[in-house]
Design a protein around this motif. Structure first.
Motif, PDB file in Angstrom:
ATOM      1  N   ASN A 188      39.639  36.452   2.436  1.00  0.00           N
ATOM      2  CA  ASN A 188      39.583  37.285   1.381  1.00  0.00           C
ATOM      3  C   ASN A 188      38.292  38.576   1.776  1.00  0.00           C
ATOM      4  O   ASN A 188      37.152  38.510   1.000  1.00  0.00           O
ATOM      5  N   SER A 189      38.615  39.148   2.911  1.00  0.00           N
ATOM      6  CA  SER A 189      37.956  40.309   3.259  1.00  0.00           C
ATOM      7  C   SER A 189      38.622  41.556   3.664  1.00  0.00           C
ATOM      8  O   SER A 189      39.984  41.408   3.489  1.00  0.00           O
ATOM      9  N   PHE A 190      38.278  42.737   4.162  1.00  0.00           N
ATOM     10  CA  PHE A 190      38.919  43.744   4.268  1.00  0.00           C
ATOM     11  C   PHE A 190      38.486  44.385   5.791  1.00  0.00           C
ATOM     12  O   PHE A 190      37.280  44.569   5.990  1.00  0.00           O
ATOM     13  N   THR A 191      39.597  44.806   6.390  1.00  0.00           N
ATOM     14  CA  THR A 191      39.191  45.243   7.624  1.00  0.00           C
ATOM     15  C   THR A 191      39.434  46.885   7.617  1.00  0.00           C
ATOM     16  O   THR A 191      40.481  47.435   7.030  1.00  0.00           O
ATOM     17  N   LEU A 192      38.467  47.630   7.947  1.00  0.00           N
ATOM     18  CA  LEU A 192      38.538  49.121   7.906  1.00  0.00           C
ATOM     19  C   LEU A 192      38.760  49.795   9.258  1.00  0.00           C
ATOM     20  O   LEU A 192      38.118  49.489  10.110  1.00  0.00           O
ATOM     21  N   CYS A 193      39.897  50.516   9.432  1.00  0.00           N
ATOM     22  CA  CYS A 193      40.379  51.283  10.506  1.00  0.00           C
ATOM     23  C   CYS A 193      40.442  52.492  10.786  1.00  0.00           C
ATOM     24  O   CYS A 193      40.762  53.151   9.526  1.00  0.00           O
ATOM     25  N   PHE A 194      39.935  53.294  11.528  1.00  0.00           N
ATOM     26  CA  PHE A 194      40.323  54.429  12.007  1.00  0.00           C
ATOM     27  C   PHE A 194      41.676  54.848  12.170  1.00  0.00           C
ATOM     28  O   PHE A 194      42.645  53.689  12.774  1.00  0.00           O
ATOM     29  N   ASP A 195      42.444  55.720  12.303  1.00  0.00           N
ATOM     30  CA  ASP A 195      43.712  56.200  12.688  1.00  0.00           C
ATOM     31  C   ASP A 195      43.673  56.109  14.459  1.00  0.00           C
ATOM     32  O   ASP A 195      44.801  55.537  15.029  1.00  0.00           O
ATOM     33  N   ASN A 196      42.551  56.567  15.021  1.00  0.00           N
ATOM     34  CA  ASN A 196      42.348  56.470  16.398  1.00  0.00           C
ATOM     35  C   ASN A 196      41.892  55.073  16.917  1.00  0.00           C
ATOM     36  O   ASN A 196      41.278  54.444  16.609  1.00  0.00           O
ATOM     37  N   GLU A 197      43.131  54.619  17.352  1.00  0.00           N
ATOM     38  CA  GLU A 197      42.974  52.961  17.941  1.00  0.00           C
ATOM     39  C   GLU A 197      41.688  52.651  18.778  1.00  0.00           C
ATOM     40  O   GLU A 197      41.582  51.817  19.169  1.00  0.00           O
ATOM     41  N   LYS A 198      41.185  53.904  19.352  1.00  0.00           N
ATOM     42  CA  LYS A 198      40.198  53.692  20.371  1.00  0.00           C
ATOM     43  C   LYS A 198      38.783  53.349  19.858  1.00  0.00           C
ATOM     44  O   LYS A 198      37.989  53.094  20.563  1.00  0.00           O
ATOM     45  N   LEU A 199      39.001  54.080  18.503  1.00  0.00           N
ATOM     46  CA  LEU A 199      37.437  53.668  17.808  1.00  0.00           C
ATOM     47  C   LEU A 199      37.601  52.253  17.110  1.00  0.00           C
ATOM     48  O   LEU A 199      38.232  51.718  16.824  1.00  0.00           O
ATOM     49  N   PRO A 200      36.284  51.698  16.844  1.00  0.00           N
ATOM     50  CA  PRO A 200      36.163  50.364  16.494  1.00  0.00           C
ATOM     51  C   PRO A 200      36.474  50.107  15.019  1.00  0.00           C
ATOM     52  O   PRO A 200      36.159  51.016  14.273  1.00  0.00           O
ATOM     53  N   THR A 201      37.132  49.005  14.819  1.00  0.00           N
ATOM     54  CA  THR A 201      37.094  48.396  13.288  1.00  0.00           C
ATOM     55  C   THR A 201      36.000  47.684  12.861  1.00  0.00           C
ATOM     56  O   THR A 201      35.043  47.364  13.756  1.00  0.00           O
ATOM     57  N   SER A 202      36.176  47.654  11.423  1.00  0.00           N
ATOM     58  CA  SER A 202      34.923  46.922  10.888  1.00  0.00           C
ATOM     59  C   SER A 202      35.393  45.941   9.868  1.00  0.00           C
ATOM     60  O   SER A 202      36.491  46.402   9.262  1.00  0.00           O
ATOM     61  N   THR A 203      34.885  44.966   9.543  1.00  0.00           N
ATOM     62  CA  THR A 203      35.499  44.010   8.607  1.00  0.00           C
ATOM     63  C   THR A 203      34.204  43.871   7.432  1.00  0.00           C
ATOM     64  O   THR A 203      33.084  43.507   7.844  1.00  0.00           O
ATOM     65  N   ILE A 204      34.524  44.026   6.323  1.00  0.00           N
ATOM     66  CA  ILE A 204      33.399  43.602   5.184  1.00  0.00           C
ATOM     67  C   ILE A 204      34.085  42.423   4.135  1.00  0.00           C
ATOM     68  O   ILE A 204      35.268  42.611   4.115  1.00  0.00           O
ATOM     69  N   SER A 205      33.136  41.969   3.366  1.00  0.00           N
ATOM     70  CA  SER A 205      33.521  41.195   2.478  1.00  0.00           C
ATOM     71  C   SER A 205      34.261  41.569   1.185  1.00  0.00           C
ATOM     72  O   SER A 205      34.350  43.048   1.076  1.00  0.00           O
ATOM     73  N   HIS A 206      34.813  41.135   0.424  1.00  0.00           N
ATOM     74  CA  HIS A 206      35.577  41.284  -0.966  1.00  0.00           C
ATOM     75  C   HIS A 206      34.554  42.366  -1.587  1.00  0.00           C
ATOM     76  O   HIS A 206      34.671  43.276  -2.294  1.00  0.00           O
ATOM     77  N   GLU A 207      33.648  41.382  -1.877  1.00  0.00           N
ATOM     78  CA  GLU A 207      32.409  42.050  -3.004  1.00  0.00           C
ATOM     79  C   GLU A 207      31.977  43.359  -2.291  1.00  0.00           C
ATOM     80  O   GLU A 207      31.706  44.339  -3.067  1.00  0.00           O
ATOM     81  N   SER A 208      31.661  43.499  -1.013  1.00  0.00           N
ATOM     82  CA  SER A 208      31.327  44.676  -0.441  1.00  0.00           C
ATOM     83  C   SER A 208      32.006  45.715  -0.441  1.00  0.00           C
ATOM     84  O   SER A 208      31.681  47.019  -0.765  1.00  0.00           O
TER      85      SER A 208
END
Length: 224
Positions: A188-208
């Motif tokens: 129950n979280s979300f991963t935030l991605c750039f379109d540029n696959e070389k850049l890092p992703t981040s994962t945040i909670s549902h509430e955040s």
């Protein structure tokens, strides 16, 4: 009375012109006449008369933005040769473009306007904010530089989060960012991605995520 630049922008909008060459053609004058007006910072009254004659534009709206914008519609002729009045659907609308840095008080956002531009009419109902964006990482979905239209999420209007779509998030220290979002059902979280696959992703909670969610990207225009 508005400044020369303000009136000139309204003239471009009312005549559906994008360039000085387009405007010269509509007004049936030379481009040098427009250059002279810019140098003098003075709008010739003949321009206002011509725009009224051609499009029914209210001269007071051009000078002071005093409603109504049009004193009459455009004349047209139907298939039987009978004249009627219509509005020109090709006209755009004047839109305020804002900076991605701003403030949030409760559920209210405030962003600093940086310019006014004319956009196609069909985009008018597709966005609550239009951002000027020039950050790296979201190419090719959001080229640099770009205008990005965002439909905001409010307590009255919520939309489902669709994995893989582009969303706008507001971070107090960074302003508005745009990321491709993926919902992780198991955690129950979300991963935030750039379109540029070389850049890092981040994962945040549902509430955040929902706390930071500003809205969904509805359209993108490349600024040339």
């Amino acid at each position: 009375m508005g400044t020369f630049d303000e009136i000139y922008k309204r003239i471009l909008f009312a005549s559906n012109c994008q360039t000085q060459m387009d405007l010269a053609s509509v007004l049936e004058i030379s481009q040098s006449s427009i250059s002279d007006a810019k140098r003098r910072q003075s709008i010739p009254s003949d321009w206002l008369i011509k725009l009224y004659d051609k499009f029914g534009v209210n001269p007071d709206w051009l000078r002071d933005k005093e409603e109504p914008m049009y004193l009459r519609g455009l004349a047209n002729v139907d298939e039987n040769g009978k004249s009627f009045v219509m509005e020109d659907a090709s006209r755009g609308f004047i839109c305020k473009v804002v900076n991605t840095f701003g403030t949030k008080t409760g559920n209210t956002y405030k962003f600093e306007p940086i310019e006014e531009i004319v956009l196609p009419k069909n985009l008018q109902k597709c966005s609550n904010f239009v951002f000027n964006y020039n950050a790296i990482g979201m190419e090719p979905s959001i080229p640099r530089p770009a205008l990005v239209g965002v439909v905001t999420a409010t307590s009255e209007l919520q939309f489902p989060i669709i994995s893989g779509e582009l969303y706008a998030l507001f971070l107090p220290q960074e302003g508005v960012i745009f990321r491709r979002v993926f919902h992780n059902i198991d955690t129950n979280s979300f991963t935030l991605c750039f379109d540029n696959e070389k850049l890092p992703t981040s994962t945040i909670s549902h509430e955040s995520f929902h706390e930071k969610l500003l809205g969904k990207v509805s359209w993108v225009l490349h600024k040339f």
